[in-house]
Design a protein around this motif. Structure first.
Motif, PDB file in Angstrom:
ATOM      1  N   GLN A  38     -33.317 -17.955  53.385  1.00  0.00           N
ATOM      2  CA  GLN A  38     -33.797 -16.834  54.450  1.00  0.00           C
ATOM      3  C   GLN A  38     -32.823 -17.325  55.541  1.00  0.00           C
ATOM      4  O   GLN A  38     -32.784 -18.390  56.154  1.00  0.00           O
ATOM      5  N   ARG A  39     -31.893 -16.330  56.048  1.00  0.00           N
ATOM      6  CA  ARG A  39     -31.155 -16.411  57.238  1.00  0.00           C
ATOM      7  C   ARG A  39     -31.914 -16.773  58.746  1.00  0.00           C
ATOM      8  O   ARG A  39     -32.988 -16.063  58.602  1.00  0.00           O
ATOM      9  N   ILE A  54     -27.238 -24.350  64.720  1.00  0.00           N
ATOM     10  CA  ILE A  54     -26.845 -25.743  64.604  1.00  0.00           C
ATOM     11  C   ILE A  54     -28.097 -26.466  63.733  1.00  0.00           C
ATOM     12  O   ILE A  54     -27.615 -27.050  62.762  1.00  0.00           O
ATOM     13  N   SER A  55     -29.352 -26.191  64.094  1.00  0.00           N
ATOM     14  CA  SER A  55     -30.430 -26.710  63.270  1.00  0.00           C
ATOM     15  C   SER A  55     -30.128 -26.229  61.797  1.00  0.00           C
ATOM     16  O   SER A  55     -30.408 -26.937  60.739  1.00  0.00           O
ATOM     17  N   GLU A  56     -29.978 -24.883  61.599  1.00  0.00           N
ATOM     18  CA  GLU A  56     -29.742 -24.398  60.150  1.00  0.00           C
ATOM     19  C   GLU A  56     -28.375 -24.865  59.401  1.00  0.00           C
ATOM     20  O   GLU A  56     -28.536 -25.288  58.317  1.00  0.00           O
ATOM     21  N   ALA A  57     -27.525 -25.126  59.895  1.00  0.00           N
ATOM     22  CA  ALA A  57     -26.403 -25.717  59.523  1.00  0.00           C
ATOM     23  C   ALA A  57     -26.578 -27.306  59.142  1.00  0.00           C
ATOM     24  O   ALA A  57     -26.072 -27.629  58.080  1.00  0.00           O
ATOM     25  N   LEU A  58     -27.321 -28.001  59.782  1.00  0.00           N
ATOM     26  CA  LEU A  58     -27.684 -29.310  59.411  1.00  0.00           C
ATOM     27  C   LEU A  58     -28.480 -29.497  58.262  1.00  0.00           C
ATOM     28  O   LEU A  58     -28.538 -30.407  57.429  1.00  0.00           O
ATOM     29  N   TYR A  59     -29.465 -28.556  58.238  1.00  0.00           N
ATOM     30  CA  TYR A  59     -30.603 -28.236  57.039  1.00  0.00           C
ATOM     31  C   TYR A  59     -29.509 -28.127  55.934  1.00  0.00           C
ATOM     32  O   TYR A  59     -29.892 -28.692  54.797  1.00  0.00           O
ATOM     33  N   LEU A  60     -28.924 -27.178  55.870  1.00  0.00           N
ATOM     34  CA  LEU A  60     -28.027 -26.878  54.768  1.00  0.00           C
ATOM     35  C   LEU A  60     -27.022 -27.865  54.281  1.00  0.00           C
ATOM     36  O   LEU A  60     -26.930 -28.092  53.100  1.00  0.00           O
ATOM     37  N   LEU A  61     -26.501 -28.618  55.372  1.00  0.00           N
ATOM     38  CA  LEU A  61     -25.587 -29.810  55.028  1.00  0.00           C
ATOM     39  C   LEU A  61     -26.418 -30.784  54.134  1.00  0.00           C
ATOM     40  O   LEU A  61     -26.067 -31.545  53.395  1.00  0.00           O
ATOM     41  N   ALA A  62     -27.643 -30.990  54.767  1.00  0.00           N
ATOM     42  CA  ALA A  62     -28.620 -32.121  54.118  1.00  0.00           C
ATOM     43  C   ALA A  62     -28.831 -31.718  52.634  1.00  0.00           C
ATOM     44  O   ALA A  62     -28.999 -32.541  51.813  1.00  0.00           O
ATOM     45  N   LYS A  63     -28.984 -30.327  52.389  1.00  0.00           N
ATOM     46  CA  LYS A  63     -29.367 -29.952  50.969  1.00  0.00           C
ATOM     47  C   LYS A  63     -28.060 -30.071  50.159  1.00  0.00           C
ATOM     48  O   LYS A  63     -28.017 -30.671  48.894  1.00  0.00           O
ATOM     49  N   ALA A  64     -26.957 -29.893  50.880  1.00  0.00           N
ATOM     50  CA  ALA A  64     -25.663 -29.968  50.053  1.00  0.00           C
ATOM     51  C   ALA A  64     -25.422 -31.310  49.569  1.00  0.00           C
ATOM     52  O   ALA A  64     -25.064 -31.757  48.584  1.00  0.00           O
ATOM     53  N   VAL A  65     -25.847 -32.504  50.625  1.00  0.00           N
ATOM     54  CA  VAL A  65     -25.635 -33.659  50.409  1.00  0.00           C
ATOM     55  C   VAL A  65     -26.644 -34.191  49.190  1.00  0.00           C
ATOM     56  O   VAL A  65     -26.297 -35.052  48.366  1.00  0.00           O
ATOM     57  N   PHE A  66     -27.726 -33.758  49.383  1.00  0.00           N
ATOM     58  CA  PHE A  66     -28.880 -34.233  48.470  1.00  0.00           C
ATOM     59  C   PHE A  66     -28.226 -33.745  47.052  1.00  0.00           C
ATOM     60  O   PHE A  66     -28.169 -34.460  46.366  1.00  0.00           O
TER      61      PHE A  66
END
Length: 92
Positions: A38-39, A54-66
């Motif tokens: 959800q956006r 910024i918080s959402e971008a970090l969250y999505l980056l963490a998912k991508a790294v995982f």
């Protein structure tokens, strides 16, 4: 050492099966993450909006790294499983 080829063959099959299972798991998780995403809501306050983005971008980056680490691990399992299976086939 009569049982050695069978042990190596079993280990190779376990590695290959684990790699395939991990790839399927990562794929299912990626689809689940995409379907439930959800956006973030954008409010009128600029600083709050930037903080949320910024918080959402970090969250999505963490998912991508995982997910990337999962794919890399699966690729290594498959690589070593196939190498082990091929090596034992060449000896026989």
């Amino acid at each position: 050492m009569n049982g050695e080829p069978y042990k190596s063959k079993n280990i190779a099959l376990i590695l290959i099966f684990s790699g395939v299972l991990l790839i399927i798991t990562v794929f299912v998780l990626a689809v689940q993450f995409a379907l439930v995403y959800q956006r973030p809501t954008v409010s009128g306050d600029l600083s709050a909006t930037i903080g949320a983005l910024i918080s959402e971008a970090l969250y999505l980056l963490a998912k991508a790294v995982f997910l990337s680490v999962g794919i890399i691990a699966a690729a290594q399992l498959l690589k070593y499983g196939v190498e082990l299976a091929k090596g034992k086939q060449d000896e026989q």
